[in-house]
Design an enzyme around this catalytic site. Structure first.
Site, PDB file in Angstrom:
ATOM      1  N   LYS A   1      39.140  55.084  49.402  1.00  5.32           N
ATOM      2  CA  LYS A   1      39.464  54.284  50.510  1.00  5.32           C
ATOM      3  C   LYS A   1      41.029  54.150  50.477  1.00  5.32           C
ATOM      4  O   LYS A   1      41.592  53.229  49.675  1.00  5.32           O
ATOM      5  CB  LYS A   1      38.599  52.956  50.871  1.00  5.32           C
ATOM      6  CG  LYS A   1      39.068  52.219  52.306  1.00  5.32           C
ATOM      7  CD  LYS A   1      40.569  51.433  52.059  1.00  5.32           C
ATOM      8  CE  LYS A   1      40.711  50.828  53.465  1.00  5.32           C
ATOM      9  NZ  LYS A   1      42.217  50.299  53.267  1.00  5.32           N
TER      10      LYS A   1
ATOM     11  N   GLY B   1      43.004  44.360  43.854  1.00  2.54           N
ATOM     12  CA  GLY B   1      43.517  43.769  45.018  1.00  2.54           C
ATOM     13  C   GLY B   1      43.348  42.363  44.872  1.00  2.54           C
ATOM     14  O   GLY B   1      43.383  41.864  43.635  1.00  2.54           O
ATOM     15  N   SER B   2      43.228  41.698  46.143  1.00  2.00           N
ATOM     16  CA  SER B   2      43.224  40.283  45.954  1.00  2.00           C
ATOM     17  C   SER B   2      41.783  39.722  45.611  1.00  2.00           C
ATOM     18  O   SER B   2      40.677  40.388  45.311  1.00  2.00           O
ATOM     19  CB  SER B   2      43.556  39.696  47.509  1.00  2.00           C
ATOM     20  OG  SER B   2      42.327  40.163  48.300  1.00  2.00           O
TER      21      SER B   2
ATOM     22  N   GLU C   1      39.363  44.359  39.984  1.00  2.00           N
ATOM     23  CA  GLU C   1      40.381  43.869  39.237  1.00  2.00           C
ATOM     24  C   GLU C   1      41.176  42.992  40.283  1.00  2.00           C
ATOM     25  O   GLU C   1      41.750  43.388  41.105  1.00  2.00           O
ATOM     26  CB  GLU C   1      41.310  44.824  38.528  1.00  2.00           C
ATOM     27  CG  GLU C   1      42.345  44.273  37.565  1.00  2.00           C
ATOM     28  CD  GLU C   1      43.638  44.371  37.989  1.00  2.00           C
ATOM     29  OE1 GLU C   1      44.046  43.306  38.396  1.00  2.00           O
ATOM     30  OE2 GLU C   1      44.319  45.300  37.834  1.00  2.00           O
TER      31      GLU C   1
ATOM     32  N   CYS D   1      49.699  42.794  38.585  1.00  2.00           N
ATOM     33  CA  CYS D   1      48.728  41.976  38.303  1.00  2.00           C
ATOM     34  C   CYS D   1      48.913  41.201  36.762  1.00  2.00           C
ATOM     35  O   CYS D   1      48.305  40.095  36.824  1.00  2.00           O
ATOM     36  CB  CYS D   1      47.465  42.677  38.078  1.00  2.00           C
ATOM     37  SG  CYS D   1      47.345  43.906  39.382  1.00  2.00           S
TER      38      CYS D   1
ATOM     39  N   GLU E   1      46.823  32.302  41.796  1.00  2.00           N
ATOM     40  CA  GLU E   1      48.070  33.368  41.553  1.00  2.00           C
ATOM     41  C   GLU E   1      48.955  33.543  42.823  1.00  2.00           C
ATOM     42  O   GLU E   1      48.265  33.455  43.882  1.00  2.00           O
ATOM     43  CB  GLU E   1      47.273  34.695  41.343  1.00  2.00           C
ATOM     44  CG  GLU E   1      48.283  35.843  41.461  1.00  2.00           C
ATOM     45  CD  GLU E   1      47.730  37.314  41.099  1.00  2.00           C
ATOM     46  OE1 GLU E   1      46.587  37.489  41.593  1.00  2.00           O
ATOM     47  OE2 GLU E   1      48.477  38.217  40.889  1.00  2.00           O
TER      48      GLU E   1
END
Lengths: 550, 550
Positions: free
Chosen positions: B194, B251-252, B275, B313, B404
């Site tokens: 994707k 991603g988030s 992750e 990250c 974060e």
């Protein structure tokens, strides 16, 4: 550290659950064991824990974690061997109790005890070699351009406290100190066992053995607990406890899936290793039925199908039999064998009742025919074995015919041709095992086998050529796993040398001084391990900065 | 097989997504790329796929699976190297496009391209050695009593088609042909990507390179697709598709958790390697601040915090700084550095807006003080870096301060004493990294470090001594992973040699004739692999029935 046992006298089975290694009064009542051969209840009453006691056990497990995981390989392996010794020291009390609680024959329980202790000793050997650690060293490259590479070292550490749900059908080998517990302890994870209510005394005796081994090894008592509860509450409480970092389960598909769903919905989801449901397809190619083949195979099939009342995860529930005269001979012979087989005591009245419902469903299915029924045994839980036939087209058309009937119930799927098998097997769910019977000297069989193997590999954790799937060898190359619903995660196995990898995770150390590195990663390699240097296996003793690389 | 590229001319970027390797018209409209430096949209319009096209891609992936997984190690590694070559052959078109779509500096994109191709070549080397197979042989023991042991052989096979979600912040190294795709392909899994809507042209250019490499390698086109969609529908469709057997995502936290929940609710749940979220705690012990330490550390910290607009990250979001004069000097120097730093273009307007909200929340928190704000840059998405301080007691009291803030926002946690750190760190969630700064020659620092290491290990996938967590080395001993919410499964890593193990599962063969065994398990060992015999590493060429064992 010596490995003799600490209590030559048998422990007194007083029915108290073990919270952090200590016998306590259950705060939520008691249950009684049931002899499935007679239906009689017997004592001592076994204490059920409440939510506070569950939390006491998981808290203690968390508190014990750092001390437990800091053991050397030699200490850990000595602990595992000591557990095996302590189980053996339980002597006849354990065998007597397990026979009475499960209805399984004495010789079977004795064999299972040997398997259980052998499994603990296999993991002791694996731990002793340091295999769980899988150390890797990528030495610093200070002169690399455009940027220097830092020193990087990786080792595997245990994931944290594990909840283990014992299985009903292996009161020793897949229960309190069975494969899940043995591999979790081998990995360095404290274990909280939810003992199976069908063999609570057996679970407690074995639990005492583990706790005694922990005490004798100088470990904090929180490394091991054995708890009991009624209904699903204890499972929900344990799996949703934030201190539990992984779950291992052997049992029904519904039970396993329920635990998976609870674990996935946690604020911090954790992995569940559930071994659940499999009909273990067996594919017979024409060459295997030639001559005496049909007769010999049918006899071996009936033996595997009815072994231990069929109460194995690897029971051959669906057999693809060629249409035609050789296949007919196989079916007739298998039917004779099943008809001659008397029902033997199943593990619980609930399991016997579920077997009855499953057999009724097969019998009432419009696509099946009853090939044979054995005779029910004399007891309350001794239902008759059953054998059915179905056309392959009907089998593939209805997924309900793929559902496991736990017990000695077989379905013979009559297959029109070897060429039709791939599609039929493609339609099946994930399985623990898949078996091929073929004449390896027959070019047609060999070609058919070659075409089917990729299909079977994709669907099963173990692929057999010849033989029968019951009897799971405890070995380094064993896989007792497979795609869902055989298990919750096809990447794991609950039997064999790889089982402990389920409970490990990698940690990387960057630029860490020698004085702070874990021993497995130190330049002087105090444990003499197989390590990888820059990704390549190196001889023990090879440090990061040089040495004898392979 | 040679490895030269098949199209020395650049491919024409026409905006068509790749369904099973072939450019197709998107059936659900188009989207335009946006230059985050200016806010301008630019073409070509990139096609969005509909549900039928998603299914076409996953069906083709499933159909390609058996052919792909039957490659030899030499063929698979040649394919991976060819992808690297094809990416390099894209030349300046790729760099130009990625710079314009992401706002990242040209040198960064060039470095990331080298990292991406180097990563593919690292996996090529791992595959070539046969490391993914991990073969094990337990030879038959026909004379064993009471029962003979069958011949058992184990190898790892790929899990099946994998859905990969590219990350916005690494348009090459964690995106279309980044670590997740490279490791899934290395394992033998077809991949459906994707593509990230923030760099659709970059994704398509790289996708064309992968598809060209697949075609040149004679692979079925279904091994690789790159799809685009708007909103969450495409993710839901992909992850719930029964042909997809694993999911990789960077991603988030909200996005990753949504995919985890979808995957866990499938009729057949599948593993998700997401992750997600980490504040990467850095712990400074007093010895590290002595003399010039405070100044040097503060300068290095600001460089790490503001690198790439903080869009890593592994950005050091929370730094524990000792109270007292040395710590005050560190804070003052870091504040000066941040105040001098101008905002640079962030990846998207959405990310810049989320950064703004995160900074506002830190600023408005009753426990924090603003130590410094930089200056906003000239563009629409160039927010000012920010630095805050907070007392450790306030930090530990409010979990919101652990969330974060993606971008260049730092929180300096003032710690009253080294002894207080363990408890504060115990209260933190799972992290990708944890860093210790200490004077390794100082006995107090060393003792404090020893006490903290077990806490940090339990919370992070990588523990650094000195240095800063940004900059994730692609190496055999790297772990880019960690307990939830850093990732969905602490047992995996998305960077480094172990990443491909996420996509493998073990299969055991029992009693299989030589003619039907996978090559990796044959007695004659045609691929010359490292294998384990009875659990013990053996030299290549050692068969099951004897040979040169170590």
């Amino acid at each position: 550290m010596t490995e003799h046992t600490t209590h030559p006298e048998h422990p007194v089975l007083d029915g108290r659950p073990l919270v952090a290694g200590r016998p306590v009064e259950g705060a939520a009542g008691t249950l009684l064991a049931v002899d499935p051969a007679t239906g009689e209840e017997f004592g001592p009453p076994v204490g059920l824990v409440d939510a506070a006691q569950i939390e006491e056990a998981t808290r203690a497990a968390e508190e014990a974690f750092d001390a437990f995981r800091s053991q050397t390989p030699a200490e850990r392996s000595a602990f595992l061997r000591r557990i095996a010794n302590e189980i053996e020291a339980l002597g006849e009390e354990l065998v007597d109790r397990a026979v009475r609680e499960t209805g399984l024959p004495r010789a079977r329980i004795e064999g299972e005890r040997a398997r259980t202790t052998g499994q603990l000793r296999m993991f002791a050997g694996i731990v002793e070699r340091g295999d769980a650690l899988q150390p890797r060293i990528d030495p610093a490259l200070p002169d690399r351009t455009p940027l220097p590479r830092p020193d990087l070292r990786l080792v595997h550490i245990p994931i944290g406290p594990v909840a283990v749900f014992g299985a009903s059908n292996f009161p020793l080998a897949f229960s309190t100190a069975g494969g899940d517990t043995a591999s979790a302890l081998a990995a360095g994870c404290p274990v909280v066992v939810k003992g199976h209510n069908a063999h609570p005394g057996t679970a407690l005796l074995v639990g005492r053995a583990v706790a005694a081994a922990a005490a004798a090894s100088g470990l904090p008592p929180g490394v091991f607990s054995v708890l009991f509860g009624e209904g699903n509450g204890i499972g929900r409480d344990l799996v949703s406890d934030p201190r539990i970092k992984a779950v291992a389960f052997t049992g029904s598909r519904a039970g396993g899936r329920a635990l998976m769903d609870i674990a996935a919905a946690r604020p911090e989801p954790v992995p569940v290793f559930a071994e659940m449901s499999s009909v273990n397809p067996v594919v017979i190619l024409p060459g295997a039925l030639a001559g005496e083949g049909a007769t010999e195979l049918a006899d071996a099939y009936v033996a595997s199908l009815t072994l231990g009342s069929g109460q194995f995860c690897t029971n051959p529930g669906a057999v693809f039999v060629p249409s035609g005269p050789d296949g007919d001979r196989f079916v007739a012979r298998a039917a004779e064998g099943v008809a001659r087989t008397a029902g033997r005591t199943m593990l619980t009245s609930g399991i016997a009742a579920a077997f009855g419902r499953g057999v009724d469903a097969l019998e009432g299915h419009p696509g099946t025919e009853t090939a044979a029924r054995g005779e029910a045994g004399p007891g309350p839980n001794d239902p008759a074995p059953a054998l059915f036939t179905v056309d392959q087209a009907d089998f593939t058309a209805d997924p309900r015919l793929q559902e496991e009937v736990f017990g000695a119930a077989g379905l013979l799927v009559r297959s029109p041709s070897p060429e039709s098998l791939a599609e039929a097997l493609e339609g099946m769910e994930g399985q623990l095992t898949a078996t091929l019977h073929a004449d390896a000297e027959d070019p047609d069989d060999l070609a058919a086998a070659r075409a089917l193997l990729p299909v079977l590999e994709r669907r099963a954790g173990r692929v057999l050529f010849g033989g029968w799937p019951t009897g799971v060898e405890v070995a380094h190359a064993m896989v007792h796993g497979g795609p869902y619903p055989a298990t919750s995660d096809s990447r794991g196995t609950s039997v064999g040398g790889l089982a402990l990898h389920r409970f490990l995770r990698p940690v990387s150390y960057q630029g860490m001084p020698e004085a702070l590195l874990p021993p497995a990663l130190r330049e002087d390699d105090p444990w003499g391990l197989d390590r990888r240097i820059d990704g390549v296996p190196a001889a023990p003793g090879s440090g990061g900065t040089g040495g004898d690389r392979r």
